[in-house]
Design a protein around this motif. Structure first.
Motif, PDB file in Angstrom:
ATOM      1  N   LEU A  27       0.830  -1.206   0.000  1.00  0.00           N
ATOM      2  CA  LEU A  27       0.000   0.000   0.000  1.00  0.00           C
ATOM      3  C   LEU A  27       0.865   1.257   0.000  1.00  0.00           C
ATOM      4  O   LEU A  27       0.607   2.205  -0.750  1.00  0.00           O
ATOM      5  N   ILE A  28       1.894   1.268   0.844  1.00  0.00           N
ATOM      6  CA  ILE A  28       2.796   2.428   0.908  1.00  0.00           C
ATOM      7  C   ILE A  28       3.518   2.604  -0.429  1.00  0.00           C
ATOM      8  O   ILE A  28       3.623   3.726  -0.959  1.00  0.00           O
ATOM      9  N   GLY A  29       4.002   1.501  -0.994  1.00  0.00           N
ATOM     10  CA  GLY A  29       4.718   1.563  -2.268  1.00  0.00           C
ATOM     11  C   GLY A  29       3.844   2.055  -3.410  1.00  0.00           C
ATOM     12  O   GLY A  29       4.273   2.870  -4.229  1.00  0.00           O
ATOM     13  N   VAL A  30       2.594   1.564  -3.465  1.00  0.00           N
ATOM     14  CA  VAL A  30       1.672   1.991  -4.526  1.00  0.00           C
ATOM     15  C   VAL A  30       1.347   3.476  -4.398  1.00  0.00           C
ATOM     16  O   VAL A  30       1.281   4.200  -5.406  1.00  0.00           O
ATOM     17  N   ILE A  46      -3.226  10.332  -1.094  1.00  0.00           N
ATOM     18  CA  ILE A  46      -1.909   9.738  -0.866  1.00  0.00           C
ATOM     19  C   ILE A  46      -1.685   9.511   0.632  1.00  0.00           C
ATOM     20  O   ILE A  46      -1.257   8.437   1.063  1.00  0.00           O
ATOM     21  N   GLY A  47      -1.977  10.543   1.427  1.00  0.00           N
ATOM     22  CA  GLY A  47      -1.798  10.441   2.882  1.00  0.00           C
ATOM     23  C   GLY A  47      -2.666   9.367   3.497  1.00  0.00           C
ATOM     24  O   GLY A  47      -2.238   8.658   4.412  1.00  0.00           O
ATOM     25  N   ALA A  51      -1.256   6.146   5.367  1.00  0.00           N
ATOM     26  CA  ALA A  51      -1.634   5.962   6.777  1.00  0.00           C
ATOM     27  C   ALA A  51      -2.170   4.558   7.022  1.00  0.00           C
ATOM     28  O   ALA A  51      -1.828   3.915   8.020  1.00  0.00           O
ATOM     29  N   VAL A  52      -3.020   4.060   6.093  1.00  0.00           N
ATOM     30  CA  VAL A  52      -3.550   2.699   6.227  1.00  0.00           C
ATOM     31  C   VAL A  52      -2.406   1.680   6.146  1.00  0.00           C
ATOM     32  O   VAL A  52      -2.354   0.721   6.925  1.00  0.00           O
ATOM     33  N   GLY A  53      -1.478   1.896   5.211  1.00  0.00           N
ATOM     34  CA  GLY A  53      -0.340   0.985   5.069  1.00  0.00           C
ATOM     35  C   GLY A  53       0.551   0.966   6.299  1.00  0.00           C
ATOM     36  O   GLY A  53       0.967  -0.103   6.759  1.00  0.00           O
TER      37      GLY A  53
END
Length: 212
Positions: A27-30, A46-47, A51-53
């Motif tokens: 998720l962070i990478g995407v 994006i944030g 945040a979820v990742g």
């Protein structure tokens, strides 16, 4: 060693949390990739994804460390937080699967209103449409969005509304989103069950008189 034993529970819980860590990193990478290539310009989107990742990554780390060390406190907080996440995700997934067209319109209107102008323009360019929905309640906003629109279809003089395009695929998208969310929510309840089971088991290598 039978599958219901201490080692099996430990390995299963560790494996599940490794999967959660990979999903969090994905998720962070995407999100970073989408921002870097200009696919998504809204800092809020994006944030939110990052945040979820990060949250999923932290929960997975707590579960993994707790499983490796058989740490009672960490396992307790892990299963409580994971159960709360399961309740929220299960409710949202069921809502997505049960949402009708009228509710989809309300959701689209509220989401569109939170987007900045740059994100709206990018979305209009990608979907080749202008504005959200040409209805009486939001006609002034629709005309304003059409005026700022630079989609390719505007050169032809006729542009469909983005709301109509989104609604044509909204039902299918919500079913996929709800189905994926429902699948992961059951994986979370599996994690809770494994944590409860593993937490109540005794390490065969520990001192027999040690208090669990």
């Amino acid at each position: 060693m039978v599958c219901g034993g201490f080692t099996c529970s430990k390995n299963a819980l560790c494996s599940l949390n490794v999967v959660y860590m990979l999903v969090g990193l994905l998720l962070i990478g995407v999100a970073v990739w989408g921002k870097g290539f200009g696919l998504v310009s809204s800092i809020h989107i994006i944030g939110g994804v990052i945040a979820v990742g990060v949250f999923l990554l932290l929960i997975a780390i707590v579960g993994l460390v707790g499983a490796i060390h058989h740490h009672q406190v960490m396992l307790f907080f892990y299963m409580v937080i994971l159960f709360i996440v399961f309740l929220f995700q299960f409710g949202i997934s069921c809502s997505c699967l049960a949402m009708n067209r009228g509710q989809q319109v309300v959701l689209l209107n509220s989401t569109w209103g939170m987007l900045n102008n740059k994100t709206k323009v990018n979305l209009e360019d990608q979907l080749d449409c202008c504005g959200l929905l040409n209805v009486s309640k939001s006609r002034s906003q629709f005309e304003k969005d059409v005026k700022n629109c630079h989609a390719p279809c505007k050169a032809e003089g006729i542009c469909p509304s983005c709301g109509d395009k989104m609604l044509n695929h909204a039902a299918e998208a919500l079913k996929i989103l709800g189905g994926v969310g429902l699948f992961f929510s059951f994986s979370e309840i599996l994690g809770v069950w494994l944590a409860v089971r593993y937490r109540n088991q005794k390490d065969p290598r520990a001192n027999p008189s040690a208090f669990l």
